[in-house]
Scaffold this motif. Sequence first.
Motif: not given
Length: 273
Positions: A91-103, A200-202, A258-263
């Motif tokens: 799941x963390x790999x699939x959520x990379x686009x959501x991390x991109x939005x939060x970034x 993944x976010x790193x 996914x967004x929370x993972x970035x934070x």
Amino acid sequence: MMGEADKSYWLLSETSGIGETRDPRLQRSLPVLEGQHWLAAGWRDFWTRPASSLAYGIGVFVLSVAFVWTLVGFGRDYILFPALAGFLIVAPFLAIGLCEKSRAIGEGRDFTLGSMLRAQPRAGAQVFFTGLLLSLLMLLWMRAAVLLWALFFGVTEFPGLDHVVGILLGTPYGWAMLVVGTATGGLFASFAFAISVFSVPMLLDQRVDALTAMATSMRLVWNNPQPMIAWGAMVLVLFGLCVATGLLGMIVIFPLLGHATWHAYKALARPEA
């Protein structure tokens, strides 16, 4: 100018104890329920132009349903439960686009669903290498689950989803398998969680190699056990809600996580941000 190899060695030194360097990011003391703040921040990101996050969640929901239907249609329903558990690994790999939005929100940049899907990690192809490793780990867990069934019940035909619960809860071998399987699955899940939650976010955010990112992620989890255990429990409960709703909850819960993972990554690996 420090080369990429030197930079990777320096980061790994901070995470593995090599040399005398110590990164203060790895010694942070956070409240046990810090994950609530990550979820709150992720919820705010979700509702910032929510159509993109909802579309992302719908896409993951459709893929998940198609995967489940494929397993059942081809008579592979015996790996359905380990496959659902294995989803948490990739799941963390699939959520990379959501991390991109939060970034992008944090940096004040514009974003679209297209830019989320075309996210360009600063680590380049290393993020795909991480995804491959996580996928292999999921396949290993699924194979281990099949072997556990054979260990306790022999090489017998899977009784089907309608009867498996009764067998597991109504026989001594079933209870023994539940105990051993839960312990084994917990080890797989803990390892996968530790190496992926921040890596993944790193890789999206920094120019590091996959192994360095995974080692850093593991050390961050190791040095912050209580808040990370609580965070893992929150993720598990929310994923349980997804399963309980026939995966419909994935439409909202997956983007939220996914967004929370970035934070979470920003709080531990980028406190200066």
